[in-house]
Write an enzyme that holds these catalytic residues in place. Structure first.
Site, PDB file in Angstrom:
ATOM      1  N   LYS A 160       0.869  -1.180   0.000  1.00 37.87           N
ATOM      2  CA  LYS A 160       0.000   0.000   0.000  1.00 37.87           C
ATOM      3  C   LYS A 160       0.904   1.228   0.000  1.00 37.87           C
ATOM      4  O   LYS A 160       2.112   1.104   0.207  1.00 37.87           O
ATOM      5  CB  LYS A 160      -0.908   0.011   1.233  1.00 37.87           C
ATOM      6  CG  LYS A 160      -0.172  -0.275   2.549  1.00 37.87           C
ATOM      7  CD  LYS A 160      -1.107  -0.410   3.735  1.00 37.87           C
ATOM      8  CE  LYS A 160      -1.872  -1.712   3.794  1.00 37.87           C
ATOM      9  NZ  LYS A 160      -3.283  -1.589   3.482  1.00 37.87           N
ATOM     10  N   ARG A 161       0.332   2.418  -0.210  1.00 36.61           N
ATOM     11  CA  ARG A 161       1.139   3.625  -0.119  1.00 36.61           C
ATOM     12  C   ARG A 161       1.813   3.715   1.255  1.00 36.61           C
ATOM     13  O   ARG A 161       1.276   3.230   2.252  1.00 36.61           O
ATOM     14  CB  ARG A 161       0.276   4.868  -0.363  1.00 36.61           C
ATOM     15  CG  ARG A 161      -0.082   5.068  -1.807  1.00 36.61           C
ATOM     16  CD  ARG A 161       1.133   5.266  -2.687  1.00 36.61           C
ATOM     17  NE  ARG A 161       1.749   6.553  -2.466  1.00 36.61           N
ATOM     18  CZ  ARG A 161       1.625   7.605  -3.251  1.00 36.61           C
ATOM     19  NH1 ARG A 161       0.929   7.521  -4.377  1.00 36.61           N
ATOM     20  NH2 ARG A 161       2.217   8.749  -2.957  1.00 36.61           N
ATOM     21  N   THR A 172      -8.966  -1.178   0.249  1.00 38.07           N
ATOM     22  CA  THR A 172      -9.447  -2.145  -0.737  1.00 38.07           C
ATOM     23  C   THR A 172      -8.430  -3.259  -0.923  1.00 38.07           C
ATOM     24  O   THR A 172      -8.777  -4.347  -1.359  1.00 38.07           O
ATOM     25  CB  THR A 172      -9.721  -1.477  -2.103  1.00 38.07           C
ATOM     26  OG1 THR A 172      -8.582  -0.670  -2.452  1.00 38.07           O
ATOM     27  CG2 THR A 172     -10.974  -0.610  -2.045  1.00 38.07           C
ATOM     28  N   LYS A 212      -8.910  -7.388  -1.748  1.00 41.06           N
ATOM     29  CA  LYS A 212      -8.228  -8.151  -2.801  1.00 41.06           C
ATOM     30  C   LYS A 212      -7.560  -9.381  -2.197  1.00 41.06           C
ATOM     31  O   LYS A 212      -7.581 -10.473  -2.756  1.00 41.06           O
ATOM     32  CB  LYS A 212      -7.163  -7.294  -3.489  1.00 41.06           C
ATOM     33  CG  LYS A 212      -7.686  -6.090  -4.243  1.00 41.06           C
ATOM     34  CD  LYS A 212      -6.512  -5.176  -4.636  1.00 41.06           C
ATOM     35  CE  LYS A 212      -7.000  -3.809  -5.059  1.00 41.06           C
ATOM     36  NZ  LYS A 212      -5.900  -2.815  -5.062  1.00 41.06           N
TER      37      LYS A 212
END
Ligand SMILES: *Cc1c(COP(=O)(O)O)cnc(C)c1O
Length: 804
Positions: free
Chosen positions: A541-542, A649, A653
């Protein structure tokens, strides 16, 4: 189309479109040729679909970001020719994946918000909803990340260097955008006011359309991306002076900069003039286009626009759509204020994506006034009327007007504008919407209770299961049949197999195969050998303080310290995998990247550890890399400080691919837990109420934990003193942030519960059968997180949209 016909077409197109035969063709040639086959198949449907939509109500999804990634494989999948394309390529002696990887990953977004927009487009088309994306065709997408000596280096992402075969330029539908200049107001004979703009800078917005292909349903929607170009060189004023010529070139260059690059900040506000230019450019081009289409397709007046058009604004970035629509209705279409306001507020709907204060868009009012004088006048009027309304109709809120006003302390507050100008305001997970209603937007909720609603995010199961994990998809279909592809909720049928040990074994085999593939990939990319039997513990993720990659690193350092003290310690081998880009100006985030890479080099090269721990930082995390990692995850790290992650999100996934979540009670993790139950997820740490209580009332002292927990002290001192073997780098900024800024994200507070939950993970992993049953339970419930469910909810509850 049979495989044989495909082979024939490919061979023919190679010759006519690339001037090659199969012997001289490269993977790139094959990529372009197959793309051309798809376009041939799809173009007819595209025309027909757009024609059929004409009389229907349509949704326009306005977003500054669409993180689409690569399209060829998913376009083949959705148009129903993926299997035959794979066969044809193999027949011709090519590896399908190598051909698909020729496509440049389109990185026109930062992270979750942009990827959500891309998943929504897939679901809109697959569910046959008349919906279009409107965005910007940035010449440079999100930067490419390289790691050099552990540091993040940013390289420009010139994704249009080679032709992008999915886009079509539509110069005949270009529109003009005006910036700056002066506004003159005068009274006409009938007593109405007229507004004239003078000396504006004109910019041409040229649309490029990308087809969005529904899943095997012959529907093709559009993603329209606007590109900024200068209008023709002004020959009237041409003189022989060369400085004038250079001035014009300069001007052209500055216009083209409007769609020049994507701002690389995620959940962070950048108050730059160019950024607000981008926002108005997107909004004005899109609204002009929407009105033109409406007029072309409908004979009725714009009074009925809300019957045919709904505009969803993705975060506040496109919220100038509200004053822009007002402007066009009043200045061009000659509606009075009240009627224009009624139309506008019946068309606009706003999605909030974050409560982080550093993400709140607040533009200096002078900037808006100079750049968009007429728009500023309209915002000012909206504000005046809104504040007056509170003063007279809600006297109990009079004190709060400064905190509610759209223009306050010389700034324009975009979220307030979006709330006041929209008929719907939604959060993106249950807890997030509740925080909006009870805290962040409490007074607005009091004013407009009916506008607030929740739409928990989702992901397209076609890309994130069917495409990226074909072996798992096949195994699922083997036991419950193929209906889940159309109706992802049917995945729930898998629950009947959680005690079927032969099925569980097959689930384990699929995961192991995916892990083996990832191990090869990691070895190719980094030279690091990882143990295929280790737990793949993945955080992708970021990079953000609130996402707490640092907590994960502290866990790794703790395990490393333990193993150094006692090398024969019996622990299940672990592979920690990270992928994360930091905003280029985000110093602390970059320090964490450096730290992860340094910990990796120490841990991976320490013989004492005997390979029990490996740490891998994969550079340039993007959609394509996510597609490689997610099918191989055992553990999904979703460990944000509770209350900070609006939804997430990535969590969805990973569960859809059978990973088990280690997570806080934050964002959609809570809804995942509600579905799978506490026994099938690893929840730890402070909850949102506790975090918010500490912020409000104090009572947390990070130093107390440093002073009392030896494990924490040891790690922090190592960061402060640079005590890792011979390497001299130290992490004083991280150390100071925790001890002197009192650990704003509660890393130390959640450290002990985090270690405890990971011990439970380790114990659970020893019973493979039980683990696989948990994994299946997660897959079974993941259908509720398909973006098809999310889009159905938007369509029926907000958009009032009918399927075609
Ligand atoms: C899904 C996705 C995200 C969002 O991940 P979170 O864990 O929800 O922050 C970000 N970047 C890429 C490339 C993604 O595919």
């Amino acid at each position: 189309m049979t495989t044989k016909r495909l082979v024939d077409q490919i061979t023919k197109k190679l010759k006519t479109e690339r001037g090659k035969d199969i012997k001289s063709a490269s993977n790139k040639d094959l990529y372009y040729v197959i793309t051309s086959v798809v376009n041939d198949v799809v173009n007819g449907d595209w025309m027909v679909t757009q024609d059929k939509y004409k009389k229907k109500k349509q949704v326009y999804y306005l977003s500054m970001e669409f993180l689409v990634g690569r399209l060829l494989e998913s376009n083949l999948l959705n148009s129903g020719i993926l299997e035959r394309a794979n066969e044809a390529l193999l027949k011709l002696g090519f590896q399908p994946q190598q051909v698909y990887e020729q496509e440049h990953d389109a990185g026109l977004g930062n992270g979750g918000l942009g990827r959500l927009a891309a998943c929504f487009l897939d679901s809109l088309a697959s569910l046959k909803y008349p919906g279009h994306g409107c965005g910007i065709r940035y010449r440079y997408g999100l930067f490419e990340q390289r790691i050099i000596h552990g540091h993040q280096i940013e390289l420009p992402d010139y994704w249009l260097k080679e032709e992008y075969p999915w886009e079509t330029r539509k110069i005949d539908q270009a529109v003009e955008i005006h910036f700056g200049g002066n506004v003159h107001m005068h009274e006409k004979n009938d007593g109405t006011l007229e507004f004239k703009y003078e000396n504006t800078d004109k910019v041409m917005a040229v649309p490029y359309d990308i087809p969005i292909i529904g899943y095997r349903n012959n529907i093709v929607n559009s993603l329209r991306l606007w590109s900024a170009e200068s209008t023709e060189i002004d020959t009237d004023h041409l003189t022989s002076q060369t400085d004038h010529y250079y001035h014009q070139l300069d001007h052209k260059h500055s216009i083209e900069q409007i769609s020049g690059f994507l701002y690389p900040d995620d959940s962070h506000f950048e108050g730059k003039t160019l950024r607000i230019k981008q926002q108005y450019f997107l909004v004005s081009a899109s609204i002009q286009h929407i009105i033109k289409e409406y007029k072309k397709n409908n004979r009725r007046s714009l009074k009925y626009l809300p019957d045919k058009v709904v505009i969803q604004i993705n975060d506040t970035h496109p919220s100038l759509a509200i004053p822009e629509l007002m402007r066009i209705l009043m200045d061009q279409e000659r509606y009075g204020w009240d009627e224009a306001w009624k139309i506008t507020t019946s068309v606009m709907a706003y999605t909030n994506h974050t409560t982080l204060s550093e993400a709140l868009e607040k533009w200096p009012k002078g900037m808006i006034k100079d750049l968009l004088p007429r728009i500023y006048m309209i915002i000012d009027e909206i504000n005046e009327r809104f504040c007056k309304g509170i003063w007279f109709d809600y006297p109990e809120l009079r004190d709060k007007i400064p905190a509610l006003a759209i223009i306050a302390d010389d700034q324009v507050h975009m979220a307030r504008l979006a709330i006041v100008g929209s008929f719907s305001i939604n959060g993106v997970a249950r807890i997030h919407t509740e925080i909006l209603k009870k805290k962040e937007m409490k007074d607005f909720y009091y004013l407009f209770p009916k506008r607030f609603n929740n739409k928990t995010n989702g992901i397209t199961h076609r890309r994130w299961l069917l495409q990226v994990n074909p072996n798992l998809a096949k195994l699922v279909t083997d036991v419950i049949g193929p209906k889940w592809i159309q109706r992802p909720n049917d995945l729930i049928g898998l629950l009947r197999y959680t005690k079927d040990s032969s099925f569980l074994e097959k689930i384990g085999q699929v995961k192991n195969e995916n892990k083996r593939i990832l191990a090869d990939f990691i070895h190719d990319r980094t030279g690091i050998t990882i143990d295929e039997n280790s737990i793949y513990d993945i955080q992708i993720k970021r990079l953000h303080e609130y996402k707490r990659q640092l907590l994960n690193v502290f866990h790794i350092l703790h395990l490393y310290n333990e193993l150094k003290d006692n090398p024969s310690l019996d622990i299940t081998p672990r592979t920690f995998i990270f992928g994360a880009k930091a905003a280029p100006s985000y110093h602390l985030a970059k320090e964490v990247i450096k730290l992860i890479n340094q910990v990796a080099s120490i841990v991976n090269n320490d013989k004492d550890i005997r390979g029990k721990l490996k740490v891998v930082f994969l550079e340039n995390y993007n959609v394509s890399l996510a597609e490689k990692l997610i099918p191989a995850a055992d553990i999904s790290e979703q460990i944000s400080t509770a209350s900070k992650e609006a939804s997430g999100t990535g969590n969805m996934k990973m569960m859809m691919n059978g990973a088990l979540t280690v997570g806080t009670l934050d964002g959609a993790n809570i809804e995942i837990r509600d579905f799978v139950g506490n026994n099938n997820i690893f929840i730890f740490g402070l909850n949102a109420d506790q975090v918010l209580d500490y912020y409000q009332n104090g009572g947390y002292i990070a130093r107390d934990i440093y002073n009392t927990d030896d494990r924490v002290k040891r790690i922090l001192d190592q960061l402060n003193e640079g005590a890792f073997g011979s390497q001299e780098i130290e992490y004083k900024d991280i150390y100071y942030n925790i001890l002197y800024h009192n650990d704003p994200y509660f890393v130390l507070k959640d450290f002990d519960p985090y270690l405890e939950i990971h011990e439970l993970v380790e114990q659970a992993y020893r019973d493979k059968n039980a683990w696989n049953a948990m994994s299946v339970t997660n897959i079974a419930h993941s259908g509720k997180f398909s973006s098809d469910r999310t889009i159905q909810e938007y369509a029926s509850e907000i958009w009032k949209l009918k399927k075609y």
